[in-house]
Write a protein that holds these residues in place. Structure first.
Motif, short mmCIF file in Angstrom:
data_model
loop_
_atom_site.label_atom_id
_atom_site.label_comp_id
_atom_site.label_asym_id
_atom_site.label_seq_id
_atom_site.Cartn_x
_atom_site.Cartn_y
_atom_site.Cartn_z
N GLN A 122 0.86 -1.18 0.00
CA GLN A 122 0.00 0.00 0.00
C GLN A 122 0.90 1.23 0.00
OE1 GLN A 122 -2.45 -0.97 3.35
NE2 GLN A 122 -3.89 -2.10 2.08
N SER A 123 0.84 2.08 1.00
CA SER A 123 1.69 3.27 0.99
C SER A 123 2.87 3.15 1.96
CB SER A 123 0.86 4.50 1.34
OG SER A 123 0.35 4.37 2.65
N HIS A 124 3.09 1.95 2.50
CA HIS A 124 4.21 1.73 3.43
C HIS A 124 5.41 1.18 2.68
CE1 HIS A 124 1.84 2.28 7.07
NE2 HIS A 124 2.97 2.14 7.74
N LEU A 125 6.55 1.78 2.90
CA LEU A 125 7.80 1.26 2.39
C LEU A 125 8.14 0.03 3.21
CD1 LEU A 125 10.25 1.66 0.51
CD2 LEU A 125 11.22 3.15 2.25
N GLU A 126 8.35 -1.11 2.57
CA GLU A 126 8.60 -2.36 3.28
C GLU A 126 10.06 -2.80 3.22
OE1 GLU A 126 6.41 -4.40 5.06
OE2 GLU A 126 5.09 -2.66 4.92
N ARG A 127 10.78 -2.37 2.16
CA ARG A 127 12.15 -2.85 1.99
C ARG A 127 12.91 -1.90 1.08
NH1 ARG A 127 14.98 -7.44 2.48
NH2 ARG A 127 13.20 -8.57 3.32
N ILE A 128 14.19 -1.68 1.42
CA ILE A 128 15.13 -0.99 0.54
C ILE A 128 16.27 -1.97 0.34
CG2 ILE A 128 16.72 0.94 0.23
CD1 ILE A 128 14.96 2.57 2.14
N GLY A 129 16.34 -2.55 -0.86
CA GLY A 129 17.36 -3.55 -1.14
C GLY A 129 17.31 -4.67 -0.13
N PRO A 130 18.43 -4.96 0.52
CA PRO A 130 18.46 -6.09 1.47
C PRO A 130 17.88 -5.75 2.84
CG PRO A 130 20.62 -5.08 1.36
CD PRO A 130 19.76 -4.38 0.33
N TYR A 131 17.45 -4.51 3.05
CA TYR A 131 17.02 -4.07 4.38
C TYR A 131 15.51 -3.98 4.49
CZ TYR A 131 21.94 -2.96 4.73
OH TYR A 131 23.31 -3.04 4.73
N ALA A 132 14.94 -4.90 5.27
CA ALA A 132 13.50 -4.88 5.52
C ALA A 132 13.19 -3.85 6.61
CB ALA A 132 13.03 -6.26 5.97
N LEU A 133 12.05 -3.19 6.48
CA LEU A 133 11.60 -2.23 7.48
C LEU A 133 10.47 -2.86 8.30
CD1 LEU A 133 13.01 -0.45 5.31
CD2 LEU A 133 11.40 1.32 5.89
N ARG A 134 10.45 -2.54 9.58
CA ARG A 134 9.34 -2.95 10.46
C ARG A 134 8.76 -1.71 11.09
NH1 ARG A 134 13.36 -6.56 11.64
NH2 ARG A 134 13.78 -5.70 13.71
N TYR A 135 7.48 -1.77 11.41
CA TYR A 135 6.76 -0.64 11.98
C TYR A 135 6.17 -1.02 13.33
CZ TYR A 135 7.17 1.38 7.34
OH TYR A 135 7.67 1.88 6.16
N ASP A 136 6.04 -0.03 14.22
CA ASP A 136 5.41 -0.28 15.51
C ASP A 136 3.91 -0.01 15.42
OD1 ASP A 136 5.11 2.52 15.67
OD2 ASP A 136 6.66 2.77 17.19
N GLY A 159 2.69 3.19 13.80
CA GLY A 159 3.00 3.42 12.39
C GLY A 159 4.38 4.00 12.16
N ARG A 160 5.21 4.03 13.21
CA ARG A 160 6.57 4.55 13.08
C ARG A 160 7.51 3.41 12.68
NH1 ARG A 160 6.89 6.86 19.12
NH2 ARG A 160 6.69 4.63 19.37
N VAL A 161 8.56 3.74 11.93
CA VAL A 161 9.56 2.73 11.59
C VAL A 161 10.27 2.33 12.88
CG1 VAL A 161 11.64 2.22 10.29
CG2 VAL A 161 9.88 3.64 9.26
N SER A 162 10.24 1.04 13.19
CA SER A 162 10.87 0.56 14.42
C SER A 162 12.15 -0.21 14.17
CB SER A 162 9.89 -0.30 15.23
OG SER A 162 9.52 -1.45 14.47
N ALA A 163 12.37 -0.63 12.92
CA ALA A 163 13.60 -1.34 12.59
C ALA A 163 13.90 -1.20 11.10
CB ALA A 163 13.49 -2.81 12.95
N VAL A 164 15.18 -1.12 10.81
CA VAL A 164 15.69 -1.09 9.44
C VAL A 164 16.76 -2.16 9.37
CG1 VAL A 164 16.89 0.27 7.69
CG2 VAL A 164 15.27 1.40 9.22
N GLY A 165 16.43 -3.29 8.76
CA GLY A 165 17.38 -4.40 8.74
C GLY A 165 17.78 -4.74 10.16
#
Length: 153
Positions: free
Chosen positions: A78-92, A95-101
């Protein structure tokens, strides 16, 4: 490894000691101009980030969602960025990014401003590519929050 995010006057000034610089009139223009020695380039007459140093960023047509960062593809749900290359993103839950890889992002209590990040591998310094991805994620998250605030005033 604890990665310090340094702020001054509400602006992110450094990530793990790497300076983020702004224009001479930062009280009027809060757009970052450099990340360490990497110049930040924007699309003409826009705040859309086009490149960081020699790393080009492309976007989906008619959208602010990134399609590529250099050689890496970006994935969205949808409108959430889930991954940049090898780095997956997680959200709390907020709705804030809680982890990048391997990086966990921690926020100030009761505020939406990221306070610091923690790298799972405490023995190695923050790699340049992960510094770039962390900066981009924080930059795009702040842009989205600022746009939301403007729309709801």
């Amino acid at each position: 490894m604890n990665i310090e995010l340094t702020y001054d006057k509400g602006l992110l000034r450094a990530i793990d000691g790497v300076a983020i610089t702004y224009g001479q009139r930062e009280w009027m223009d809060t757009t970052p101009r450099a990340l360490g020695s990497w110049a930040l380039e924007y699309q003409r007459f826009s705040s859309t980030l086009r490149a960081v140093g020699g790393v080009e960023i492309t976007y989906r047509r008619w959208s602010s969602l990134p399609r590529t960062v250099g050689q890496w593809n970006c994935e969205h749900r949808q409108s959430h960025l889930e991954r940049i290359g090898p780095y997956a993103l997680r959200y709390d839950h907020a709705g804030r990014v809680s982890a990048v890889g391997p990086l966990q992002i921690l926020y100030d209590r009761g505020r939406s401003q990221p306070a610091h990040a923690q790298l799972e591998d405490a023995n190695n310094p923050l790699p340049d590519e992960l510094l770039l991805v962390l900066f981009l994620v924080l930059f795009w998250q702040k842009q989205a929050w600022d746009a939301y605030d403007q729309a709801n005033r």
